[in-house]
Design a protein around this motif. Sequence first.
Motif, PDB file in Angstrom:
ATOM      1  N   VAL A 232      12.627 -12.951  -7.184  1.00 17.55           N
ATOM      2  CA  VAL A 232      13.569 -12.033  -7.840  1.00 17.55           C
ATOM      3  C   VAL A 232      14.134 -12.710  -9.076  1.00 17.55           C
ATOM      4  N   SER A 233      14.116 -12.011 -10.186  1.00 16.82           N
ATOM      5  CA  SER A 233      14.797 -12.540 -11.373  1.00 16.82           C
ATOM      6  C   SER A 233      15.900 -11.557 -11.754  1.00 16.82           C
ATOM      7  N   GLU A 234      16.502 -11.744 -12.938  1.00 13.08           N
ATOM      8  CA  GLU A 234      17.669 -10.908 -13.252  1.00 13.08           C
ATOM      9  C   GLU A 234      17.332  -9.425 -13.356  1.00 13.08           C
ATOM     10  N   ARG A 235      16.172  -9.142 -13.936  1.00 12.42           N
ATOM     11  CA  ARG A 235      15.880  -7.742 -14.240  1.00 12.42           C
ATOM     12  C   ARG A 235      14.699  -7.157 -13.478  1.00 12.42           C
ATOM     13  N   HIS A 236      14.033  -7.971 -12.668  1.00 12.80           N
ATOM     14  CA  HIS A 236      12.934  -7.419 -11.871  1.00 12.80           C
ATOM     15  C   HIS A 236      12.754  -8.228 -10.592  1.00 12.80           C
ATOM     16  N   ALA A 237      12.011  -7.641  -9.675  1.00 19.28           N
ATOM     17  CA  ALA A 237      11.611  -8.359  -8.457  1.00 19.28           C
ATOM     18  C   ALA A 237      10.084  -8.348  -8.403  1.00 19.28           C
ATOM     19  N   VAL A 238       9.521  -9.208  -7.560  1.00 24.57           N
ATOM     20  CA  VAL A 238       8.055  -9.282  -7.447  1.00 24.57           C
ATOM     21  C   VAL A 238       7.682  -9.167  -5.975  1.00 24.57           C
ATOM     22  N   CYS A 239       6.694  -8.290  -5.676  1.00 22.04           N
ATOM     23  CA  CYS A 239       6.215  -8.198  -4.298  1.00 22.04           C
ATOM     24  C   CYS A 239       4.789  -8.748  -4.213  1.00 22.04           C
ATOM     25  N   ASP A 240       4.346  -8.947  -2.962  1.00 21.17           N
ATOM     26  CA  ASP A 240       3.079  -9.664  -2.752  1.00 21.17           C
ATOM     27  C   ASP A 240       1.877  -8.726  -2.635  1.00 21.17           C
ATOM     28  N   ALA A 241       1.915  -7.583  -3.305  1.00 21.49           N
ATOM     29  CA  ALA A 241       0.775  -6.650  -3.262  1.00 21.49           C
ATOM     30  C   ALA A 241       0.313  -6.351  -4.686  1.00 21.49           C
ATOM     31  N   GLY A 242      -0.932  -6.741  -4.989  1.00 26.92           N
ATOM     32  CA  GLY A 242      -1.523  -6.443  -6.304  1.00 26.92           C
ATOM     33  C   GLY A 242      -2.807  -5.665  -6.130  1.00 26.92           C
ATOM     34  N   HIS A 243      -3.706  -5.783  -7.088  1.00 27.80           N
ATOM     35  CA  HIS A 243      -4.938  -4.966  -7.073  1.00 27.80           C
ATOM     36  C   HIS A 243      -5.829  -5.230  -5.876  1.00 27.80           C
ATOM     37  N   LYS A 244      -5.659  -6.380  -5.251  1.00 28.78           N
ATOM     38  CA  LYS A 244      -6.501  -6.651  -4.085  1.00 28.78           C
ATOM     39  C   LYS A 244      -5.989  -5.916  -2.847  1.00 28.78           C
ATOM     40  N   SER A 245      -4.796  -5.340  -2.953  1.00 24.62           N
ATOM     41  CA  SER A 245      -4.228  -4.581  -1.824  1.00 24.62           C
ATOM     42  C   SER A 245      -4.359  -3.081  -2.003  1.00 24.62           C
ATOM     43  N   HIS A 246      -4.481  -2.658  -3.246  1.00 25.04           N
ATOM     44  CA  HIS A 246      -4.542  -1.208  -3.485  1.00 25.04           C
ATOM     45  C   HIS A 246      -5.423  -0.942  -4.704  1.00 25.04           C
ATOM     46  N   ALA A 247      -6.172   0.160  -4.653  1.00 24.96           N
ATOM     47  CA  ALA A 247      -7.016   0.547  -5.786  1.00 24.96           C
ATOM     48  C   ALA A 247      -6.132   1.095  -6.903  1.00 24.96           C
ATOM     49  N   ILE A 248      -6.559   0.886  -8.147  1.00 28.87           N
ATOM     50  CA  ILE A 248      -5.744   1.367  -9.274  1.00 28.87           C
ATOM     51  C   ILE A 248      -6.520   2.335 -10.178  1.00 28.87           C
ATOM     52  N   ASP A 249      -7.676   2.818  -9.687  1.00 25.13           N
ATOM     53  CA  ASP A 249      -8.473   3.740 -10.512  1.00 25.13           C
ATOM     54  C   ASP A 249      -7.727   5.052 -10.780  1.00 25.13           C
TER      55      ASP A 249
END
Length: 393
Positions: A289-306
Amino acid sequence: MKTQAEPLPDHLRALVGQGVDQIDTPALVVDLDAANRNLQRMVEFAEKHRLRLRPHAKMHKAPLMARLQLQAGAVGVCAQTVAEAEAMGAGGINDIFISNEMLSVAKLRRVAAMAHQLQVRGGQLAIAVDSAEGVERLAQAMQLTNAVIDVFIEIDVGQGRCGVAPDERVVTLARQIAGRTSLRFAGLHAYQGGAQHLRTVAERQAAIVAAAAKVKDVRRLLEAAEMPAPLVTGAGTGTFAHEAASGAWNEIQPGSFLFMDADYQRNERDPAQPQFEPALFVKSQVISVSERHAVCDAGHKSHAIDSGLPEVQALPGQPPLRFANGGDEHGVLHPLDDGGELPNLPTLGDTVWLVPGHCDPTVNLHNHLVVVRDGIAAGRVEAVVPVMARGFW
Ligand SMILES: Cc1ncc(COP(=O)(O)O)c(C=O)c1O
């Protein structure tokens, strides 16, 4: 491709019966109650419109989901690959339609073997063709068995993908099929894939009215040649109400309605079709977590982005968030209202539930579906289901 379920790894077996908080991330989670509600609504729609329901198993690739669909009233399933058909057959499904063209000798041998297996247990395999060469190769492969396979002629009703032109060529193919003892002319496969995600109801309706005119023309040509189409199959989650209204189809083959996805939810809602709810989620955890955003552990390898990035599922007490591309293993979470001095962000370790943009290729990224009862907020794990037909073959 696996046709037999392998034993679950210990950490997944131990999950069954646990609360959703125990599911480690990123994980693909099915809200079974929501999926069952979607299924019930589709079954009721099909019954009301006297349509056979043959859901597409390319979406879930899991025989257990197919069995739920058959128990609820589906007549069988569609598969798009031989691997999907084999997985469904191995999982106890007896009535399978491969809604796709197969030309390779290796695949056609497996198709013939499956046709035989299903026939021996009282079931039936069907497949699509759109060429004389395809019919010939299929007939040759079927010589390996004494089984009979149902053959649907795929016609191009506007998508510009597979399918023979909707004219006299269909009659020629039907005659060719009827001339082979191992093949049975089963009807027409008419799927307008290009219409499913047209955003407005009017656009989708216009596309299916045009498709229905082609189906009706071909039906008339076949009747004139004394080879009436026993069945017309087609339709997806975006348009099935229009196929139903046209009277040109007897069977619908939607897939995504069971789990739904963010892209389908972007379609203008069609009052003629039941409302479906999201039932497929990527469970993720906030790892930075930073001041203006947070980061989660799911990227393109977890979900398709087509079909676009996931939506963050709003749960009571959580700040509304927007998911932004963070790469293969990360998702960047921004507050929806980014104007304030101190944005309202989740904290380290929080769970964030994502609704994938496109359900089919998202499922194809995962080995297992974690199936949950009583909702994603506070439910428990009912089962961990292998995605048996992952991959291409
Ligand atoms: C031949 C065929 N039928 C049915 C479907 C199901 O469509 P949906 O998942 O959009 O309901 C698809 C999806 O691509 C398809 O290719």
